[in-house]
Design an enzyme around this catalytic site. Structure first.
Site, PDB file in Angstrom:
ATOM      1  CE  LYS A 149      54.306 -11.119 -17.303  1.00 59.90           C
ATOM      2  NZ  LYS A 149      55.107 -10.061 -17.984  1.00 59.90           N
ATOM      3  CE1 TYR A 151      57.464 -11.883 -13.286  1.00 58.33           C
ATOM      4  CE2 TYR A 151      56.678  -9.973 -14.480  1.00 58.33           C
ATOM      5  CZ  TYR A 151      57.335 -11.174 -14.469  1.00 58.33           C
ATOM      6  OH  TYR A 151      57.877 -11.683 -15.623  1.00 58.33           O
TER       7      TYR A 151
HETATM    8  P1  NDP Z   1      58.443  -8.170 -27.772  1.00 61.17           P
HETATM    9  O1  NDP Z   1      57.608  -7.073 -28.343  1.00 61.17           O
HETATM   10  O2  NDP Z   1      59.890  -7.960 -27.670  1.00 61.17           O
HETATM   11  O3  NDP Z   1      58.205  -9.495 -28.616  1.00 61.17           O
HETATM   12  C1  NDP Z   1      56.949  -9.927 -29.033  1.00 61.17           C
HETATM   13  C2  NDP Z   1      57.125 -10.647 -30.354  1.00 61.17           C
HETATM   14  O4  NDP Z   1      55.857 -11.149 -30.760  1.00 61.17           O
HETATM   15  C3  NDP Z   1      57.557  -9.746 -31.519  1.00 61.17           C
HETATM   16  O5  NDP Z   1      58.942  -9.543 -31.584  1.00 61.17           O
HETATM   17  C4  NDP Z   1      57.074 -10.529 -32.714  1.00 61.17           C
HETATM   18  O6  NDP Z   1      58.006 -11.536 -32.989  1.00 61.17           O
HETATM   19  C5  NDP Z   1      55.826 -11.241 -32.176  1.00 61.17           C
HETATM   20  N1  NDP Z   1      54.573 -10.663 -32.680  1.00 61.17           N
HETATM   21  C6  NDP Z   1      53.625 -11.340 -33.356  1.00 61.17           C
HETATM   22  N2  NDP Z   1      52.601 -10.557 -33.691  1.00 61.17           N
HETATM   23  C7  NDP Z   1      52.901  -9.329 -33.214  1.00 61.17           C
HETATM   24  C8  NDP Z   1      52.243  -8.078 -33.285  1.00 61.17           C
HETATM   25  N3  NDP Z   1      51.030  -7.947 -33.844  1.00 61.17           N
HETATM   26  N4  NDP Z   1      52.841  -7.015 -32.726  1.00 61.17           N
HETATM   27  C9  NDP Z   1      54.037  -7.126 -32.127  1.00 61.17           C
HETATM   28  N5  NDP Z   1      54.714  -8.298 -32.026  1.00 61.17           N
HETATM   29  C10 NDP Z   1      54.157  -9.395 -32.587  1.00 61.17           C
HETATM   30  O7  NDP Z   1      57.799  -8.544 -26.366  1.00 61.17           O
HETATM   31  P2  NDP Z   1      58.429  -9.390 -25.159  1.00 61.17           P
HETATM   32  O8  NDP Z   1      59.291 -10.442 -25.706  1.00 61.17           O
HETATM   33  O9  NDP Z   1      58.994  -8.469 -24.175  1.00 61.17           O
HETATM   34  O10 NDP Z   1      57.090 -10.033 -24.519  1.00 61.17           O
HETATM   35  C11 NDP Z   1      56.457 -11.140 -25.101  1.00 61.17           C
HETATM   36  C12 NDP Z   1      55.651 -11.877 -24.019  1.00 61.17           C
HETATM   37  O11 NDP Z   1      56.518 -12.281 -22.986  1.00 61.17           O
HETATM   38  C13 NDP Z   1      54.576 -11.037 -23.340  1.00 61.17           C
HETATM   39  O12 NDP Z   1      53.472 -11.858 -23.065  1.00 61.17           O
HETATM   40  C14 NDP Z   1      55.217 -10.594 -22.041  1.00 61.17           C
HETATM   41  O13 NDP Z   1      54.268 -10.373 -21.012  1.00 61.17           O
HETATM   42  C15 NDP Z   1      56.087 -11.779 -21.725  1.00 61.17           C
HETATM   43  N6  NDP Z   1      57.290 -11.416 -20.953  1.00 61.17           N
HETATM   44  C16 NDP Z   1      57.691 -12.241 -19.953  1.00 61.17           C
HETATM   45  C17 NDP Z   1      58.809 -11.973 -19.220  1.00 61.17           C
HETATM   46  C18 NDP Z   1      59.238 -12.898 -18.154  1.00 61.17           C
HETATM   47  O14 NDP Z   1      60.167 -12.557 -17.417  1.00 61.17           O
HETATM   48  N7  NDP Z   1      58.657 -14.072 -18.024  1.00 61.17           N
HETATM   49  C19 NDP Z   1      59.603 -10.756 -19.450  1.00 61.17           C
HETATM   50  C20 NDP Z   1      59.150  -9.997 -20.581  1.00 61.17           C
HETATM   51  C21 NDP Z   1      58.028 -10.324 -21.284  1.00 61.17           C
HETATM   52  P3  NDP Z   1      58.457 -11.910 -34.466  1.00 61.17           P
HETATM   53  O15 NDP Z   1      59.119 -10.686 -35.040  1.00 61.17           O
HETATM   54  O16 NDP Z   1      59.367 -13.038 -34.270  1.00 61.17           O
HETATM   55  O17 NDP Z   1      57.222 -12.285 -35.230  1.00 61.17           O
END
Ligand code: NDP
Length: 378
Positions: free
Chosen positions: A109, A193
């Site tokens: 989401k 949420y």
């Molecule tokens: P993070 O920033 O921790 O992770 C995002 C990951 O996306 C990065 O670590 C990276 O992974 C990848 N990525 C690819 N391109 C980019 C870029 N241009 N800039 C930054 N990161 C990039 O975020 P979250 O994991 O917290 O959130 C990710 C998604 O999950 C969002 O859509 C958020 O809304 C959702 N979310 C859902 C939750 C839930 O409870 N359902 C809780 C928290 C978040 P890599 O290094 O592997 O390439």
């Protein structure tokens, strides 16, 4: 908006690539596969070779891809579905590429940042006969489903008000939540949420929203709001209000108030804490329940894989994601203009099912995994 129910696939386990190995992927999605017996983790996609190497080894996944190799991953024959855990602005691109390759999509989401993007994602899944589900894990979570049951039971009388607070301190200045170009901001991360909960508890759609945004002098809030307070008007003059913030101490709760009683859910939106549900009538506490921590992501994966394997249309499918994104954009518009924004056509959009107890899936909680090259957002 059309959506189809893709034909069942004959596979016993749905094989997934997790795309984006950030915090939610590492803390919650990857460990969830152990408890999702109808699902299998077979590929990882990341821009970070260290994450690929270490997490590939830990989860015994051999198929490791960079983003440049995403098309190869989709065509590899090794996966049936992707779990998209990327920044919000990238959801559409990666989801549509998957659907075009005949791969099912479970997307975090918010589904996307605009209604047009959501519609395009839904249409692409329809055209290619693939499933599209939004990762609304609370649609399978017991305390929230019990709250829905209580709210609908008549014990609270006529439902009049929903009130919620979802706040935290985002300390890491580089976090995607503080970057507008990646879809940051408290409404898209937290407020969604509250919007979704008001809709599933009232079981109707808002007709109007009015919002106020705050952005103090704190350097963290250069490109996104610090906080938003929102009022949503629902049919029968029901009101839902909520506040979401990245600059306040942590809370996650809602109350539903009816003419005869009220319910309160503590840690309502959490996946890492036990959730509480209280039922009150005036000063009398009628019941108080505590639901132990569960693996909500294993539940979500199990549900989606079952939909893929049996050709069932998921609830929450893409239209549910679109409904929230339409409301979020109206809220942002209201906050910018200071005007109330009418929401037309919401009922036509949301003709599908809503979450009920029948969707509950219980999976045991897991320990905290060691994170690779990723920081806690708060
Ligand atoms: P993070 O920033 O921790 O992770 C995002 C990951 O996306 C990065 O670590 C990276 O992974 C990848 N990525 C690819 N391109 C980019 C870029 N241009 N800039 C930054 N990161 C990039 O975020 P979250 O994991 O917290 O959130 C990710 C998604 O999950 C969002 O859509 C958020 O809304 C959702 N979310 C859902 C939750 C839930 O409870 N359902 C809780 C928290 C978040 P890599 O290094 O592997 O390439």
């Amino acid at each position: 908006m059309r959506h189809s129910t893709p034909t069942p696939s004959k596979i016993k386990k749905t094989r997934y690539a997790v795309v984006g190995l950030g915090h939610i992927a590492q803390a919650a999605v990857l460990p969830a596969f152990k408890q999702a017996k109808n699902s299998e983790l077979t590929a990882l996609v990341s821009g970070d070779p260290k994450k690929l190497k270490q997490l590939g080894r830990r989860y015994r996944v051999k198929a490791l891809y960079s983003y440049e190799q995403y098309a190869d991953c989709l065509r590899s024959g090794l996966i049936d579905a992707v779990y998209i855990a990327l920044p919000n602005t990238l959801h559409r691109q990666y989801a549509e590429a998957a659907a075009r390759a005949g791969i099912h999509v479970l997307c975090e989401k918010p589904l996307a940042m605009t209604e047009q993007s959501c519609e395009s994602m839904i249409a692409t899944a329809f055209t290619h006969g693939t499933q599209l589900m939004v990762g609304y894990r609370l649609h399978f979570e017991r305390a929230n489903l019990e709250a829905i049951k209580l709210a609908q039971s008549g014990k609270l009388g006529d439902l009049r008000l929903f009130h919620s607070t979802f706040t935290m301190q985002i300390r890491d200045k580089e976090n995607i939540r503080l970057r507008r170009e990646l879809g940051g901001g408290p409404l898209w991360d937290l407020g969604i949420y509250c919007v979704n909960a008001a809709r599933y508890l009232f079981r109707s759609e808002p007709t109007e929203v009015i919002a106020a945004a705050a952005r103090g002098s704190d350097a963290r809030f250069k490109s996104v709001d610090e906080a938003l307070s929102v009022t949503m008007r629902f049919p029968n003059e029901r009101l839902a209000t909520f506040t979401c913030s990245f600059g306040s101490d942590e809370t996650s709760q809602y109350e539903v108030l009816g003419t005869k009683g009220r319910l309160k859910v503590g840690y309502a939106y959490d996946y890492a804490m036990p959730i509480t549900l209280e039922h009150w009538q005036g000063s009398k506490k009628k019941s108080s329940r505590r639901f132990s921590k569960r693996d909500q992501f294993a539940a979500e994966l199990t549900y989606f894989s079952d939909c893929v394997q049996n050709g069932k249309l998921p609830e929450p499918h893409g239209l549910e994601g679109l409904a929230d994104v339409r409301i979020l954009n109206a809220i942002m518009h209201s906050a910018r203009t200071g005007k109330a924004i009418a929401l037309d056509g919401m009922r036509a959009l949301k003709k599908g099912r809503r979450p009920t107890m029948a969707q509950e899936i219980r999976k045991p909680a897991h320990g905290e995994p060691k994170l690779v090259n990723v920081s806690q957002p708060h």
